[in-house]
Design a protein around this motif. Structure first.
Motif, short mmCIF file in Angstrom:
data_model
loop_
_atom_site.label_atom_id
_atom_site.label_comp_id
_atom_site.label_asym_id
_atom_site.label_seq_id
_atom_site.Cartn_x
_atom_site.Cartn_y
_atom_site.Cartn_z
N ALA A 1 48.16 35.80 -14.69
CA ALA A 1 48.04 34.34 -13.99
C ALA A 1 49.03 33.26 -14.53
O ALA A 1 49.79 33.33 -15.49
CB ALA A 1 46.77 33.81 -14.32
N GLU A 2 49.20 32.27 -13.72
CA GLU A 2 49.85 30.99 -13.84
C GLU A 2 48.77 30.05 -14.51
O GLU A 2 47.87 29.74 -13.93
CB GLU A 2 50.70 30.56 -12.81
CG GLU A 2 52.15 30.99 -12.58
CD GLU A 2 52.88 30.10 -11.62
OE1 GLU A 2 54.03 29.99 -11.88
OE2 GLU A 2 52.14 29.66 -10.80
N MET A 3 49.19 29.29 -15.47
CA MET A 3 48.20 28.22 -16.02
C MET A 3 48.93 26.96 -16.10
O MET A 3 50.10 26.87 -16.37
CB MET A 3 47.83 28.58 -17.36
CG MET A 3 47.09 29.97 -17.28
SD MET A 3 45.32 29.84 -16.62
CE MET A 3 44.47 28.90 -17.76
N VAL B 1 53.02 27.58 -17.02
CA VAL B 1 53.47 28.73 -17.85
C VAL B 1 52.65 29.92 -17.34
O VAL B 1 51.70 29.95 -16.56
CB VAL B 1 53.10 28.43 -19.36
CG1 VAL B 1 53.65 27.07 -19.73
CG2 VAL B 1 51.49 28.30 -19.55
N LYS B 2 53.28 31.21 -17.90
CA LYS B 2 52.59 32.27 -17.60
C LYS B 2 51.73 32.81 -18.82
O LYS B 2 51.88 32.48 -19.88
CB LYS B 2 53.61 33.55 -17.44
CG LYS B 2 54.65 33.14 -16.32
CD LYS B 2 55.48 34.37 -16.04
CE LYS B 2 56.52 34.71 -17.36
NZ LYS B 2 57.56 35.79 -16.90
N VAL C 1 46.34 27.60 -12.27
CA VAL C 1 47.16 27.07 -11.09
C VAL C 1 46.27 27.89 -9.97
O VAL C 1 46.68 29.06 -9.74
CB VAL C 1 48.57 27.45 -11.32
CG1 VAL C 1 49.41 27.40 -10.08
CG2 VAL C 1 49.46 26.88 -12.54
N ARG C 2 46.11 26.84 -8.94
CA ARG C 2 45.19 27.39 -7.90
C ARG C 2 46.15 27.47 -6.68
O ARG C 2 46.34 26.41 -5.75
CB ARG C 2 43.99 26.62 -7.57
CG ARG C 2 42.96 26.71 -8.73
CD ARG C 2 41.80 25.72 -8.42
NE ARG C 2 40.81 25.93 -9.19
CZ ARG C 2 40.69 25.52 -10.85
NH1 ARG C 2 41.66 24.73 -11.11
NH2 ARG C 2 39.73 25.96 -11.52
N SER C 3 47.21 28.27 -6.63
CA SER C 3 48.08 28.34 -5.50
C SER C 3 47.57 29.20 -4.45
O SER C 3 46.41 29.71 -4.52
CB SER C 3 49.38 29.28 -5.95
OG SER C 3 49.18 30.81 -6.26
N ASN D 1 40.62 20.92 -24.81
CA ASN D 1 41.81 20.76 -23.94
C ASN D 1 41.70 21.76 -22.52
O ASN D 1 42.93 21.99 -22.18
CB ASN D 1 42.92 21.17 -24.78
CG ASN D 1 43.39 20.02 -25.82
OD1 ASN D 1 42.92 18.66 -25.53
ND2 ASN D 1 43.88 20.30 -26.95
N TRP D 2 40.48 22.49 -22.70
CA TRP D 2 40.41 23.58 -21.64
C TRP D 2 39.69 23.11 -20.33
O TRP D 2 38.62 22.16 -20.60
CB TRP D 2 39.64 24.93 -22.09
CG TRP D 2 40.75 25.47 -23.03
CD1 TRP D 2 41.21 25.34 -24.39
CD2 TRP D 2 41.45 26.77 -22.54
NE1 TRP D 2 42.19 26.44 -24.73
CE2 TRP D 2 41.98 27.28 -23.72
CE3 TRP D 2 41.32 27.58 -21.47
CZ2 TRP D 2 42.98 28.37 -23.51
CZ3 TRP D 2 42.25 28.84 -21.31
CH2 TRP D 2 43.01 29.08 -22.42
#
Length: 355
Positions: free
Chosen positions: A67-69, A76-77, A212-214, A350-351
């Motif tokens: 995923a991407e975050m 980042v990956k 990341v909600r693409s 932080n999450w």
């Protein structure tokens, strides 16, 4: 001697599915396997998987969801270990640890920032020994729709469950207050990804670690799932997107039917928008007559308060609900040491986490 290496995912799919069956005692369909590990929009065109091989036979496997975050304002990956398998005849031989170490080195070379996952009690000690740290208890919130069935299932006594469930429903189940539901928001429901959601990432809290909600990711995650159906619910203020949620109704192995609020994002943590969004989620889910509705809110205390105080959700970590539901954990491990210089990935605050 057992060798840890990479193999082509497609070439070894049937052997991996056989190992899954032997390791976990039940099947995973080829369609679900392909969706998770081959059709994921972040994998390569010809993806590989980490395995342990002895005499040409796969005796262990270490699949990961990619995923991407967001790390605040940087993409980042990240990789989520899932479905770790070791053949029963090869357990306690250090295969789990060797595959994990291989994954750490491989994903570091591939430019990944960190791992995050939700291990069960059997695998969690192994992760902690190799540098993973507990970030948070994954408290689940539940709203009980059919307490008679739930208590009957737990007590294995339908007569007693029906009686106790009746009293629970009358005395403890919170009704939604009508005064909370007046709103200037317009709410719509969609069976597939709607065009209005192309800017959904603009709603996120930009100070947190978040998915990341693409469009490609959401279409894969929800529209293309081979076994479950999902609905998108969006809230707009005028022409502007203000909130989004995803819901699903899923039957569990034990026969109970869960309504699930799978994901949600609200602009500026707007409580009025959150209330109207959750109310619509519950109304849509209850049409399918689930036994309960579940949601994660452990990383957002302001929303957790709304869910428990105004919508009747109960925490899985408090008595007597902790007798029904097990405890889970979110764990993480940095791959790129520079990540912790930007944001502490081991600090729960932080999450931003949902299902």
């Amino acid at each position: 001697m057992v060798e840890t290496k990479l193999v082509k995912h497609r070439e070894k799919r049937e052997e991996l599915l056989d190992l899954f069956r032997v390791s976990f005692g039940h099947d995973m369909s080829a369609e679900l396997w392909d969706w998770k590990y081959i059709q994921n929009p972040f994998v390569s065109a010809d993806p590989e998987v980490i395995v342990a091989v002895e005499n040409g036979k796969i005796v262990g496997a270490r699949p990961l969801l990619l995923a991407e975050m967001w790390l605040e304002d940087e993409k980042v990956k990240a990789a989520q270990p899932c479905d770790t398998m070791v053949h029963p005849e090869h357990r306690r031989e250090g295969i789990f640890s060797r595959m994990n170490q291989f994954a750490i080195e491989y994903f570091k070379q591939s430019g990944y920032a960190f791992f995050y996952n939700f291990p069960g009690p059997m695998s969690r000690p192994g992760y902690l020994k190799q540098g993973w740290k507990i970030v948070a208890i994954t408290e689940t919130l539940y709203r009980f729709i059919n307490p008679q069935k739930l208590i009957s299932y737990k007590l294995k006594n339908q007569f007693l469950g029906t009686g106790l469930g009746f009293f629970y429903d009358k005395l403890l189940n919170t009704r939604i207050k009508a005064s909370l539901l007046s709103s200037s928001f317009q709410v719509k429901v969609f069976d597939k990804f709607p065009g209005e959601l192309k800017e959904v990432d603009d709603l996120r809290d930009k100070s947190t670690i978040d998915l990341v909600r693409s469009e490609a990711y959401l279409r894969w995650r929800f529209d293309q799932h081979p076994e479950h159906s999902y609905k998108y619910i969006i809230a707009k203020k005028g022409d502007e997107l203000w909130g989004y949620a995803v819901i699903s109704v899923q039957e569990q192995i034990n026969g109970l039917v869960y309504g699930m609020i799978v994901d949600y994002v609200v602009k500026n943590k707007d409580i009025d928008c959150f209330r109207i969004l959750i109310n619509r989620c519950l109304n849509e889910l209850e049409k399918s007559e689930p036994d309960l509705v579940s949601v994660w809110a452990f990383s957002q205390p302001e929303f957790r308060k709304e869910l428990t105080k105004h919508f009747g959700f109960k925490s899985s970590s408090t008595f007597p609900y902790n007798r029904f539901f097990g405890k889970g954990y979110l764990v993480a491990r940095e791959i790129d040491e520079q990540v912790v210089e930007k944001i502490d990935i081991y600090d729960k605050k932080n999450w931003r986490v949902t299902y």
